[in-house]
Design an enzyme around this catalytic site. Sequence first.
Site, PDB file in Angstrom:
ATOM      1  N   HIS A 164      41.830  28.990 -95.155  1.00 15.74           N
ATOM      2  CA  HIS A 164      40.575  29.088 -95.924  1.00 15.74           C
ATOM      3  C   HIS A 164      39.791  30.342 -95.548  1.00 15.74           C
ATOM      4  CE1 HIS A 164      41.226  24.791 -96.940  1.00 15.74           C
ATOM      5  NE2 HIS A 164      41.601  24.711 -95.681  1.00 15.74           N
ATOM      6  N   SER A 285      34.957  58.759-100.934  1.00 21.03           N
ATOM      7  CA  SER A 285      34.077  58.543-102.076  1.00 21.03           C
ATOM      8  C   SER A 285      33.497  59.879-102.502  1.00 21.03           C
ATOM      9  CB  SER A 285      32.956  57.576-101.677  1.00 21.03           C
ATOM     10  OG  SER A 285      31.836  57.755-102.519  1.00 21.03           O
ATOM     11  N   LYS A 291      32.540  57.193 -96.533  1.00 19.94           N
ATOM     12  CA  LYS A 291      33.509  56.184 -96.976  1.00 19.94           C
ATOM     13  C   LYS A 291      34.963  56.573 -96.739  1.00 19.94           C
ATOM     14  CE  LYS A 291      33.120  52.798 -99.033  1.00 19.94           C
ATOM     15  NZ  LYS A 291      32.729  52.412-100.390  1.00 19.94           N
ATOM     16  N   LYS A 333      62.624  47.807-123.482  1.00 23.00           N
ATOM     17  CA  LYS A 333      62.814  48.932-122.564  1.00 23.00           C
ATOM     18  C   LYS A 333      61.558  49.405-121.855  1.00 23.00           C
ATOM     19  CE  LYS A 333      66.775  50.284-125.125  1.00 23.00           C
ATOM     20  NZ  LYS A 333      66.545  49.074-125.954  1.00 23.00           N
TER      21      LYS A 333
END
Length: 465
Positions: A164, A285, A291, A333
């Site tokens: 969980h 970023s 980032k 395809k």
Amino acid sequence: MASDKQDFKALWGGRFTGGLDPLMALYNASFPYDKKMYAADLEGTRVYTAGLHKLGLLSDHELSEIHRGLAEILKEWEEGKFVEKENDEDIHTANERRLGEIIGRDISGKVHTGRSRNDQVATDMRIYVREQLGELRNILKEFLSVFVKRAEVEIDILMPGYTHLQRAQPIRWSHWLLSYATYFAADLARLEQIIERINVSPLGSGALAGHPYGIDRNFLAKELGFNGVIPNSLTAVSDRDFVVETMFWGSLFMNHISRFSEDLIIYSTAEFGFVSLADAYSTGSSLMPQKKNADSLELLRGKSGRVFGSLAGFMMTLKSVPSTYDKDLQEDKEPLFDVLTSVSHSISIATGVLSTLSVNREKMIAALTPDMLATDLADYLVRKGVPFRETHHISGEVVRLSEETNAGGIDKLSLGQLQGVDSRFGEDVRAEVFDYEKSVERRTAIGGTARVAIFDQIDRLKKLL
Ligand code: ARG
């Protein structure tokens, strides 16, 4: 293009007087994407004409001219010198058109005797797909070997295991790695089975009703490396289950890749900090200078949707196609090729990510908390003969006591406090229970976290590779 009747020499042009609507010609053409099967197509024709020769339908000279021409066309493709023409509707017509230019139409006009593009395309695709899947098998093995190597080298690293997405019990990092390796090993086994099933020959079935000159289909199959023939000509030309199976295989594989990526995305957040991606597989970023994003993993997760979409789309195409060949089948395809490419790139990227990411063992250890040993505390009393249902309850009381007294963890309670809950707790309880290493080492049964069980998993994988 096709409005000029003189120039209009489509393969099936005999009964047609007008030209095609130019948009229809584009709509109908599969050449832009099926030309990648050029080698399979030439090989199919090489073997098919050998079959015609065995029947006396081609002379020695004709066969050798055909084979010379086919070899030359192959060379042209491989050197990027094949010149495409406007009326090349698909790879089959293009190769045959070129063969005529090289050896003359009097001979090239015989190669299609008893054959149809229906059995031809089904043959080409099976040859092409089995080859592509063979390559996927190889890179999948490399991917698996990275898991095995890391699991061996990093066996000492402990981390929380989750259910969980809540901390549950301590495990080894290797155990987490091998959990995904176990999925990918099953994918490998499934892949090998699919390759076997794909590898049967439709060739010699004609358009639908079979071969009018009694061609030796077993000979054709054997020469083309197939394991056998599809025993019904109607099925042979219309069966695209191998396309579906391949895309299902890819979808399930990508599902595994997606879950693997999702774990790593979570583990690479600052909040977890368990792993850090190499720069080679991250991007920044355009706005926020600080980032570092796990784009590789996000794409791996995202592509799983695209691959499954191809499968779902083609299943819809296939579901009401009547017996036997219908042009709907040409729609097999693009999704199939896209799946093959997406899966192949995904395996390579995932291999790169996994082999270069760094593991922060301190962060993993720091995420282990004593409450994760509550089950071990219950097991301690089980070893002293107390029924598990009772020990589960006792351990729960210990957790509550620790919370009520703000002890800062069940391991901080004194022996006296523990014995206050249950007198059967002894001197050895702290050393025996509140030790993460001991916890994982206790799980020695097959599939568990103990060193011996990890090495057993590693050995099983090594045997596969
Ligand atoms: N390009 C076609 C395909 O991929 C080849 C088969 C064409 N057959 C036909 N009867 N028109 O399906």
